[in-house]
Motif scaffolding. Structure first.
Motif, PDB file in Angstrom:
ATOM      1  N   ASP A  58       0.816  -1.214   0.000  1.00 11.00           N
ATOM      2  CA  ASP A  58       0.000   0.000   0.000  1.00 11.00           C
ATOM      3  C   ASP A  58       0.849   1.263   0.000  1.00 11.00           C
ATOM      4  O   ASP A  58       0.441   2.319   0.470  1.00 11.00           O
ATOM      5  CB  ASP A  58      -0.974   0.011   1.181  1.00 11.00           C
ATOM      6  N   HIS A  59       2.055   1.156  -0.569  1.00 15.17           N
ATOM      7  CA  HIS A  59       2.976   2.282  -0.694  1.00 15.17           C
ATOM      8  C   HIS A  59       3.154   2.649  -2.165  1.00 15.17           C
ATOM      9  O   HIS A  59       3.144   1.769  -3.031  1.00 15.17           O
ATOM     10  CB  HIS A  59       4.353   1.925  -0.134  1.00 15.17           C
ATOM     11  N   GLU A  66      -3.635   8.504  -7.268  1.00 12.14           N
ATOM     12  CA  GLU A  66      -4.758   8.291  -6.345  1.00 12.14           C
ATOM     13  C   GLU A  66      -5.512   7.006  -6.679  1.00 12.14           C
ATOM     14  O   GLU A  66      -5.980   6.305  -5.775  1.00 12.14           O
ATOM     15  CB  GLU A  66      -5.692   9.494  -6.385  1.00 12.14           C
ATOM     16  N   LYS A 122      -4.719   3.802  -4.963  1.00  7.33           N
ATOM     17  CA  LYS A 122      -5.244   3.666  -3.596  1.00  7.33           C
ATOM     18  C   LYS A 122      -4.164   3.346  -2.568  1.00  7.33           C
ATOM     19  O   LYS A 122      -4.297   2.417  -1.747  1.00  7.33           O
ATOM     20  CB  LYS A 122      -6.349   2.613  -3.556  1.00  7.33           C
ATOM     21  N   LYS A 155      -1.861   3.888   0.831  1.00  5.61           N
ATOM     22  CA  LYS A 155      -1.993   4.475   2.162  1.00  5.61           C
ATOM     23  C   LYS A 155      -0.846   5.442   2.452  1.00  5.61           C
ATOM     24  O   LYS A 155      -1.006   6.400   3.203  1.00  5.61           O
ATOM     25  CB  LYS A 155      -2.036   3.380   3.232  1.00  5.61           C
ATOM     26  N   THR A 156       0.321   5.157   1.853  1.00  5.40           N
ATOM     27  CA  THR A 156       1.498   5.983   2.106  1.00  5.40           C
ATOM     28  C   THR A 156       2.112   6.420   0.781  1.00  5.40           C
ATOM     29  O   THR A 156       2.280   5.609  -0.129  1.00  5.40           O
ATOM     30  CB  THR A 156       2.550   5.222   2.930  1.00  5.40           C
ATOM     31  N   THR A 182       0.483  10.649   3.867  1.00  7.45           N
ATOM     32  CA  THR A 182      -0.710  10.002   3.342  1.00  7.45           C
ATOM     33  C   THR A 182      -1.073  10.585   1.978  1.00  7.45           C
ATOM     34  O   THR A 182      -0.352  11.429   1.430  1.00  7.45           O
ATOM     35  CB  THR A 182      -1.878  10.211   4.308  1.00  7.45           C
TER      36      THR A 182
END
Length: 331
Positions: free
Chosen positions: A191-192, A223, A226, A228-229, A239
């Motif tokens: 999620d990076h 974007e 999706k 998180k970082t 974020t």
């Protein structure tokens, strides 16, 4: 609106916490190293102002480390390798260049001399010789002998978005269009996302090619991943708020330039007004000197859009550096 930085630990605390028997490189550190407390598999090296506060990141995999962006100076590239290996006690086995600016690619040979593969997209690789030639003319004398002696030559992983299997990791390399450079790679891992200069945290944008509207499309693409970082080219990670801040900044640039009803040739007085307002609104942002070449480029781009005969002379993809100016000089 500023994104809150992630909690960090410093290189000093990490080194002091490792067993005394672990060997460490004697390479000195001119920049600083930080590791998010929430994700110790990622580290960030931030160079000094002499090399433009440029970030390199590493990702720790089961078979070694992958570095994202290889720095502006060969000496700093060596520091990145030493810092990453010092913190993790693993070897750097691969690196990735995100776009064709020298703060991203100049350290390529330093990595390769240590047997480390350096990768980028075909579109980015194609731009490096021309960009390197121009930056060498501007910077080689100032930074000598700490400047590459030959054109950096990463390897190409191809022209399309793909998955890179490096250090036991699967990294999705998104190949994107123009933004701060004519082509970009964004690396997605879990999620990076590692986005280079498409996003900066409290620094002015590198608008050299004037493609602010295309840049906004790149932000939408980030974007859509999706994450998180978000790990930016300058400043601490954060974020998705960092992407929102970058969008608001670019929209402000476009709005201020359009309000001046740009025509060719660029109106230097009007451009100074725009710069003054940007510096007022974004007080404390680093590298306002980037605006010296960026705002005229945006002006030319928007002025050309207002003509009916196509792009006018002076609206080239990468405008020449104005005589007597140095758009990336240290503030």
């Amino acid at each position: 609106m500023f994104a809150r930085a992630l909690p960090l630990v410093t290189l000093a605390s990490l080194v002091l916490s490792t067993p005394a028997c672990v060997p460490h490189s004697s390479t000195p550190m001119t920049g600083r190293v930080e590791v998010p407390l929430a994700e110790r598999r990622i580290g960030q090296y931030i160079s000094s102002g002499w090399s433009f506060d440029t970030s390199s990141f590493w990702i720790e995999g089961p078979e070694g480390l992958v570095v994202i962006d290889v720095q502006f100076l060969p000496s700093v590239a060596a520091e990145v390798i030493a810092a990453a290996e010092r913190v993790t006690r693993k070897k750097v086995v691969a690196a990735i260049v995100l776009h064709a600016n020298p703060d991203k690619f100049n350290g390529t040979a330093t990595f390769q001399a240590r047997g480390i593969e350096v990768w980028t997209a075909e579109q980015v690789l194609a731009r490096i010789p021309e960009v390197f030639a121009r930056r060498t003319e501007a910077f080689a004398e100032r930074y000598a002998p700490d400047w590459p002696t030959a054109v950096p030559q990463p390897r190409s992983f191809g022209a399309a978005t793909t998955t890179l299997k490096l250090a036991g990791l699967e990294l999705k390399a998104h190949v994107l269009g123009p933004g701060c450079s004519p082509a970009h790679v964004v690396i997605q891992w879990e999620d990076h996302v590692f986005v280079g200069d498409l996003v900066a945290n409290k620094a002015h944008a590198w608008l050299e090619i004037g493609e602010a509207e295309e840049w906004l499309k790149r932000l939408a693409e980030i974007e859509a991943m999706k994450p998180k970082t978000v790990h930016p080219g300058r400043g601490r990670s954060g974020t998705l708020e960092l992407v929102a801040n970058q969008r608001e900044y670019l929209q402000t640039v476009l709005s201020l330039v359009r309000a001046e009803k740009p025509t060719l040739p660029p109106d230097e007085t009007a451009i100074r007004r725009v710069r003054s307002e940007l510096e007022r609104r974004y007080e404390g942002y680093r590298f306002p000197v980037f605006l010296e070449i960026g705002l005229p480029a945006v002006w030319r781009r928007l002025a050309a859009e207002n003509t009916t005969d196509g792009p006018a002379e002076g609206a080239a993809e990468e405008p020449a550096q104005p005589a007597g100016s140095n758009p990336t000089s240290q503030p």
